[in-house]
Design an enzyme around this catalytic site. Structure first.
Site, PDB file in Angstrom:
ATOM      1  N   HIS A 138       0.818  -1.219   0.000  1.00  0.00           N
ATOM      2  CA  HIS A 138       0.000   0.000   0.000  1.00  0.00           C
ATOM      3  C   HIS A 138       0.852   1.269   0.000  1.00  0.00           C
ATOM      4  CE1 HIS A 138       0.137   0.186   4.556  1.00  0.00           C
ATOM      5  NE2 HIS A 138       0.138   1.462   4.291  1.00  0.00           N
ATOM      6  N   ASP A 149      -0.497  -7.527   1.750  1.00  0.00           N
ATOM      7  CA  ASP A 149       0.116  -6.188   1.680  1.00  0.00           C
ATOM      8  C   ASP A 149       1.659  -6.265   1.669  1.00  0.00           C
ATOM      9  OD1 ASP A 149       0.388  -3.469   1.692  1.00  0.00           O
ATOM     10  OD2 ASP A 149      -0.447  -3.154   3.693  1.00  0.00           O
ATOM     11  N   SER A 157       4.240   2.235   8.160  1.00  0.00           N
ATOM     12  CA  SER A 157       3.858   1.170   7.230  1.00  0.00           C
ATOM     13  C   SER A 157       5.038   0.560   6.516  1.00  0.00           C
ATOM     14  CB  SER A 157       2.895   1.697   6.172  1.00  0.00           C
ATOM     15  OG  SER A 157       1.612   1.634   6.671  1.00  0.00           O
TER      16      SER A 157
HETATM   17  N1  ARG Z   1      -1.388   2.298   7.155  1.00  0.00           N
HETATM   18  C1  ARG Z   1      -0.431   2.914   8.018  1.00  0.00           C
HETATM   19  C2  ARG Z   1       0.757   3.427   7.232  1.00  0.00           C
HETATM   20  O1  ARG Z   1       0.671   3.423   6.034  1.00  0.00           O
HETATM   21  C3  ARG Z   1      -0.008   2.015   9.126  1.00  0.00           C
HETATM   22  C4  ARG Z   1      -1.001   2.003  10.183  1.00  0.00           C
HETATM   23  C5  ARG Z   1      -0.649   1.059  11.266  1.00  0.00           C
HETATM   24  N2  ARG Z   1      -1.562   1.290  12.316  1.00  0.00           N
HETATM   25  C6  ARG Z   1      -1.538   0.686  13.468  1.00  0.00           C
HETATM   26  N3  ARG Z   1      -2.407   1.055  14.362  1.00  0.00           N
HETATM   27  N4  ARG Z   1      -0.651  -0.250  13.744  1.00  0.00           N
HETATM   28  O2  ARG Z   1       1.665   4.003   7.752  1.00  0.00           O
END
Ligand code: ARG
Length: 278
Positions: free
Chosen positions: A83, A136, A233
């Site tokens: 992503h 992912d 992420s």
């Molecule tokens: N989708 C987020 C990113 O792209 C990561 C989120 C992770 N969240 C969590 N509560 N562990 O950085």
């Protein structure tokens, strides 16, 4: 665009605003000692496989262009989240970005410590589903090797996936759940949860996503307070000296009953090892 993607996009936008401020004014004081969420400062010298993915073209130079975390799994192979390369996340078509870099050995992204290595190939898992976040994973090939930095992969059935195992997550992301991006690397210690607990936390439906044990593993603390967050992420979740997960999604950050969800490395082991060029 799902809720998680939207939340991330919003944080990236606010991080850009932050970057602009940092570039012209004095360094912004972030919650320096609380990052990832509820974590402590960490050093890349102790964890050389923790790297950042950046593009100065897209995100500016104040934080070395960082927009995701990643892990070195062989001298020329780095894994991160699929992503991270979504159009909505980058605000651009990834095929038009000419300066994707992997940044190794740089604890503080404002500095010049360590090295920036060009990415020669990006493989985004074609089975990644941006609606559910399943699968992912992206595999990056480096133009030059990073010798001696790799972390071993945890295979299927590895004890590191056992419920209650202590695991650490690393990143340069949001430290307060409010867009306060870290400049320096942090890590937070969490526990691997049972698939059943993850499924209870994320049953699916309107508000949150659904946990899928086939390609996901989740980790956190019952009381919350320690977690990954936006900007982390793709970063590594390591238990027993092995890579078990990559930061993927979650509802909020560090919220009790809403653990962090990670890409399950063992489920995608072949996709990774099949792309190792060394
Ligand atoms: N989708 C987020 C990113 O792209 C990561 C989120 C992770 N969240 C969590 N509560 N562990 O950085």
């Amino acid at each position: 665009m799902n809720t998680f993607t939207r939340a991330l996009t919003a944080t990236l936008v606010s991080s850009l605003a932050l970057t602009a401020v940092a570039a012209v004014g004095p360094p912004v004081a972030h919650a320096m000692d609380r990052s990832v969420i509820g974590g402590d400062a960490a050093r890349t010298a102790d964890h050389p496989w923790v790297v950042a993915v950046g593009s100065r073209q897209l995100f500016g130079s104040a934080r070395s262009g960082q927009f995701c975390g990643a892990a070195v799994v062989s001298a020329r192979t780095v894994v991160t989240a699929a992503h991270c390369f979504d159009r909505q996340i980058l605000g651009a078509d990834p095929d038009r970005v000419r300066d994707f870099r992997v940044i190794a050995g740089r604890d503080d992204l404002r500095g010049e410590q360590g090295r920036e290595v060009a990415v020669s190939d990006i493989w985004v898992n074609p089975r990644y589903d941006r609606r559910t976040n399943a699968g992912d994973l992206a595999v990056l090939t480096l133009a030059k090797p990073l010798p001696g930095a790799a972390v071993p992969l945890a295979g299927a059935g590895d004890a590191a996936y056992g419920a209650g195992q202590s695991a650490s997550v690393y990143g340069w992301g949001d430290t307060g759940g409010d867009g306060s991006y870290a400049s320096s690397l942090h890590s937070s210690r969490v526990r691997v949860l049972k698939d059943r607990e993850c499924a209870t936390a994320y049953p699916g439906g309107a508000a949150a996503g659904r946990f899928r044990a086939e390609t996901m593993v989740c980790a956190g603390l019952p009381e919350g307070g320690r977690d990954a967050c936006q900007g982390d992420s793709g970063g590594p979740l390591v238990a027993g000296g092995k890579l078990i997960g990559l930061v993927s999604w979650g509802s909020g950050c560090g919220v009790a009953g809403q653990p962090g969800v990670y890409t399950r490395i063992s489920a995608l082991e072949k996709e990774i090892t099949g792309r190792m060029r060394d």
